[in-house]
Design an enzyme around this catalytic site. Structure first.
Site, short mmCIF file in Angstrom:
data_model
loop_
_atom_site.label_atom_id
_atom_site.label_comp_id
_atom_site.label_asym_id
_atom_site.label_seq_id
_atom_site.Cartn_x
_atom_site.Cartn_y
_atom_site.Cartn_z
N GLY A 19 0.81 -1.21 0.00
CA GLY A 19 0.00 0.00 0.00
C GLY A 19 0.85 1.25 0.00
O GLY A 19 0.33 2.37 0.00
N VAL A 21 4.40 3.52 -1.62
CA VAL A 21 4.86 3.94 -2.94
C VAL A 21 5.92 3.00 -3.50
O VAL A 21 5.94 2.71 -4.70
CB VAL A 21 5.38 5.40 -2.89
CG1 VAL A 21 6.59 5.53 -1.99
CG2 VAL A 21 5.68 5.92 -4.29
N LEU A 42 -0.96 -8.42 1.90
CA LEU A 42 -0.99 -9.37 3.01
C LEU A 42 -1.79 -8.77 4.17
O LEU A 42 -1.41 -7.74 4.72
CB LEU A 42 0.43 -9.70 3.47
CG LEU A 42 1.36 -10.25 2.39
CD1 LEU A 42 2.71 -10.60 3.01
CD2 LEU A 42 0.75 -11.45 1.70
N CYS A 111 9.81 -10.58 9.79
CA CYS A 111 8.71 -10.63 8.83
C CYS A 111 9.22 -11.02 7.46
O CYS A 111 8.59 -11.82 6.76
CB CYS A 111 8.01 -9.26 8.78
SG CYS A 111 6.57 -9.22 7.70
N CYS A 210 4.52 -1.91 12.68
CA CYS A 210 3.16 -1.84 12.16
C CYS A 210 2.12 -2.35 13.15
O CYS A 210 0.99 -1.88 13.16
CB CYS A 210 3.06 -2.60 10.84
SG CYS A 210 3.25 -4.40 10.99
#
Length: 376
Positions: A19, A21, A42, A111, A210
């Protein structure tokens, strides 16, 4: 050396679209190069509203919508894959457990290892895709003998190879980083996105973890682990103050120590050690942070594993500089000696070794040896 074969024949590419750039431009470049690209976002939380919002994260409902709009503009199919359970187990729970044990983890590195280039890649290969494309700034280079190597991005200011140092041969064989050879500023990447009609061109970058919605890591850990008052002591064991949970501190921390008594020399004190066993935080002078050696475990090699001692440069933080080291694999671990002492090295962090721009591999710091104070 030449670039990876992704540019010599069309491939079926799964573009991970956060999501933001960078991933949008990476997907657009892959499609423009003639590859058969499918975009995927995801879903990493069962409750995406609980993740960071305001265009600052990579896992929100807002991000999913931004990724879908970008895919529509590029003209590629788009899907949302639910990896929330895997993310919770492999990244979030690992993060909490590491802090509880007095270590300092890197969730973005985990991750990449467990989600983007393990769970996602495995699913992509099972569905017949040839490669996973991301917006990371790094390069995969194919040597004439067929061996693939991971290298720093052409632009060192944007290089992200540190968080990709956990990738092995198999994963590198199916990795595509279209932004890795870009010698442009971030403003130029945004200008490219704008020329392509991508609405994320002006979207701010994400910088924080996040899954911690408000950016308050200590508050997040307190909610998960509970408050546990303990002592803050000096190197001699003298009690200087209290804390509400040793997990809320990191090696090298200076601010927020809540010490009422100034040091005898009047100089600032830093966190030197975190002991979850007795819930004690030890503080001391900056020079006590000097580390001249460390032991790292769970090495992952981007190619053949070294079998003898060697001289490399090492990076210890995602945005840190390089330092010269002597490293030797010993009994499945990595023994590292620094040419010059370094500060702020904490168990749980990753050390990534480089040979020039080539990533040799990554390992997790288990213990350090201080130039002044012995093992930590």
């Amino acid at each position: 050396m030449t670039d990876t074969p992704q540019r010599t024949r069309p491939l079926r590419v799964l573009a991970a679209m956060s999501g933001g750039v960078d991933s949008a431009v990476a997907a657009a470049r892959a499609a423009e190069a003639g590859h058969d690209v499918t975009g995927v976002h995801l879903a990493l939380s069962a409750n995406p509203q609980s993740f960071r919002t305001g265009a600052r994260g990579c896992c929100t409902i807002e991000d999913s919508r931004d990724a879908r709009r970008a895919a529509d503009v590029i003209g590629i199919p788009f899907y949302v894959w639910d990896l929330a359970d895997r993310f919770r187990e492999d990244v979030v729970e690992d993060f909490v457990a590491e802090y509880e044990a007095g270590r300092t983890p890197n969730p973005c590195l985990r991750c990449n290892e467990k989600i983007k280039f393990a769970a996602l890649l495995d699913k992509a290969l099972a569905l017949g895709f040839d490669a996973v494309c991301t917006g990371h700034y790094a390069k995969v280079i194919l040597r004439e003998d067929g061996v693939r190597e991971l290298h720093r991005a052409s632009d060192m200011a944007k290089d992200q190879s540190y968080v990709l140092g956990v990738l092995d041969d198999r994963q590198l064989a199916h990795a595509m980083f279209p932004l890795g050879d870009t010698l442009t500023t971030k403003d130029e990447i945004r200008a490219e996105a704008e020329r392509r009609g991508l609405a994320v061109a002006k979207k701010p970058d994400s910088h924080d973890i996040c899954f911690i919605a408000d950016g308050d890591t200590q508050g997040f850990l307190a909610n998960r682990l509970g408050r546990a008052e303990g002592d803050i002591v000096d190197e001699a064991g003298n009690r200087l103050g209290t804390h509400e949970g040793a997990y809320g501190y990191t090696i090298g921390q200076r601010k927020g120590l809540r010490i009422g008594t100034p040091a005898p020399d009047g100089k600032p004190r830093y966190v030197l050690d975190i002991s979850p066993v007795d819930n004690t935080v030890t503080v001391g002078p900056a020079e006590a942070l000097d580390v001249d050696a460390l032991r790292a475990i769970k090495p992952r090699w981007c190619g053949a594993a070294p079998t003898a001692p060697g001289t490399y440069t090492a990076q210890l933080r995602a945005h840190g500089g390089e330092t010269e080291v002597r490293a030797e694999p010993v009994d499945g671990a990595l023994e590292v000696t620094f040419t010059e002492p370094v500060r702020g090295v904490a168990p749980g962090q990753a050390i990534v070794l480089y040979d020039g721009t080539r990533v040799v591999g990554s390992a997790t710091i288990a213990s350090t040896t201080r130039a002044r104070a012995g093992a930590a």
